[in-house]
Design an enzyme around this catalytic site. Sequence first.
Site, PDB file in Angstrom:
ATOM      1  N   SER A 132      26.255 -33.892  41.279  1.00  0.00           N
ATOM      2  CA  SER A 132      27.026 -33.436  42.234  1.00  0.00           C
ATOM      3  C   SER A 132      28.292 -34.344  42.622  1.00  0.00           C
ATOM      4  CB  SER A 132      26.314 -33.077  43.657  1.00  0.00           C
ATOM      5  OG  SER A 132      25.616 -32.120  43.550  1.00  0.00           O
ATOM      6  N   SER A 145      28.463 -30.426  43.779  1.00  0.00           N
ATOM      7  CA  SER A 145      28.459 -30.048  45.274  1.00  0.00           C
ATOM      8  C   SER A 145      29.479 -30.591  46.058  1.00  0.00           C
ATOM      9  CB  SER A 145      27.256 -29.781  46.160  1.00  0.00           C
ATOM     10  OG  SER A 145      26.678 -31.267  46.205  1.00  0.00           O
ATOM     11  N   LYS A 200      32.690 -36.457  52.295  1.00  0.00           N
ATOM     12  CA  LYS A 200      31.961 -35.019  51.994  1.00  0.00           C
ATOM     13  C   LYS A 200      31.332 -34.815  53.330  1.00  0.00           C
ATOM     14  CE  LYS A 200      28.405 -33.333  48.900  1.00  0.00           C
ATOM     15  NZ  LYS A 200      27.478 -33.695  47.753  1.00  0.00           N
TER      16      LYS A 200
END
Lengths: 97, 476
Positions: free
Chosen positions: B177, B153, B78
């Site tokens: 997330s 996210s 990420k």
Amino acid sequence: MSKLTKEDILKLARLARLQLTEAEVDKYAVELSEILQYVEQLSSVDVTGLEPTNQVTGLVNVTRADEIKSYGYSPLDLRKNLPSIENDQIKVKRMIG
Amino acid sequence: MASQWLPIDQLAANVQSGNTKAQELVEQALTTIASKTEYNAIIATTEDRARERAAAIDAKVAKGENAGRLAGVPFIAKDNFLVYGAETTAASNMLRGFVAPYQSSVIEKLEAEGAICVAKANLDAFAHGASTENSDFFTTKNPHDVTRVPGGSSGGSAAAVVLDLAPFALGTDTGGSIRQPASFSGCVGYKPTYGVVSRSGVVAMASSTDVVGPLTRTVQDTALVMDIIAGRDDLDSTTIEREPAGYLVPNDANSIKGQKIGIIKEYMGEGLSANVKTVIQDAVAKLKAAGAEIVEVSLPSLPLALAVYYIICPAELSSNLSRYDGQRYGHANPDAANLDDSYTGARGTGFGKEAKRRIMIGTYVLSSGYYDAYYKKAQTVRTKLIQEFDQAFKEVNFMLGPVAPTTAFKIGENANDPLQMYLSDVMTVAANLVGNPAISLPAGISNGLPVGLQLMAPQRADRALLTLAKQTEELL
């Protein structure tokens, strides 16, 4: 219920050092009021006898030996991201005078 | 879902034995990434760096040296993980062009075991969001339906795993997330006990709830990645000692039988959509048939968890984002007339809408006159929640429920209603506030969209949870 005014938003923007447009100020006043209204349900919760939880590990006073350790990184790497540099120094706006 | 990648341990073994070249695996990942750009899962590849590392690993193997437990295994991080020498943006204009001058301890550990970062995945900017629609760059598309979000996210990471771009990905979970995008996109998403994995070098959001975790195709892969990344780190003083035994779970067919698992009553009520409920109930029936003792547990303060989270999280992130001042790194305002404008201009244009929203809420709840009523009160209600979890775990070994109230929503559906977007976290935030481990397992498809089953264990019981999860995965 907390209804935030334009002035409230401008104050928060000031505290958080955020430059906002007129339109943003108006929009945030509405949105933030809605969010605050939602979280305000906590005001009626009985928490008698309870202490706040700041962290969930229970760790206290984590220390390490006062030794210099090298991770192999170079201060020169920091230069890559500096917005403004002069004579190997970070250049910022005048602060005094 | 059929994958082009072998299980991670087998991939590594093949590289170590010389049967597969790390360079081949890297090219395979890069080619796959290039063929699926329409999903917008990836912000940027780190191809030069990856090829160099792959060549070095192959050279090591050729010399007969140990190249590590993850030798040659490509992974995607990420884009809130600092990867040395690579652009790390947190999907925000604030960090566009920022080249990481050091790297996260997790990346360090993975690379020390031979793994190779091939790309950075899209996320909601600064991890603020549940859909990747708050990315300052683009929205990732759900691999099962491109009109829908992948979740967030860590939406880019989840999509990357489901799209088979790499064998595994890294995400962060502050309020759900990792688990929610895993549920929406259809992969395994693991939230470890808070403190088990170092946060050093990961862009901070809410320091008392942020955790780092893997997204994978299988629980076995998650357990191996956890084995590599878990453990105390001097660079993160909130890390705790990990369980000494490895997380790699043995093939123990008896780990479901006799286990007492509590279905969380508050998660199975009104707000839960019927199609998700059906999948969860089917999973429960399978666990029962396998010998689990299923009971109902109630945590009466759970309906308050979201309000607690949306006070604590903005408060903590407003503090963490104060470092972005446009002076040393990040978006700057060089034409500013004075120092003050150089701060407010950089922050006003560098931050996106959601970041500014949350910073201001955080500033409000921490400000003089409001701190006690909001932040302190929220942290005290948090204590209540923790006590209820402790009590529940005296009655049961594990708890279960859905991950999210619905399957993946349409792109744009919640974009104009921040509060509505926050409600998708309602079933995940409690584990972040309490600090206990939780996992999302693909439990079925409903109307063409994945549904995740959430399993939870007490704090520090990661190994037990992964063991249960592995056996549950085989039933689902």
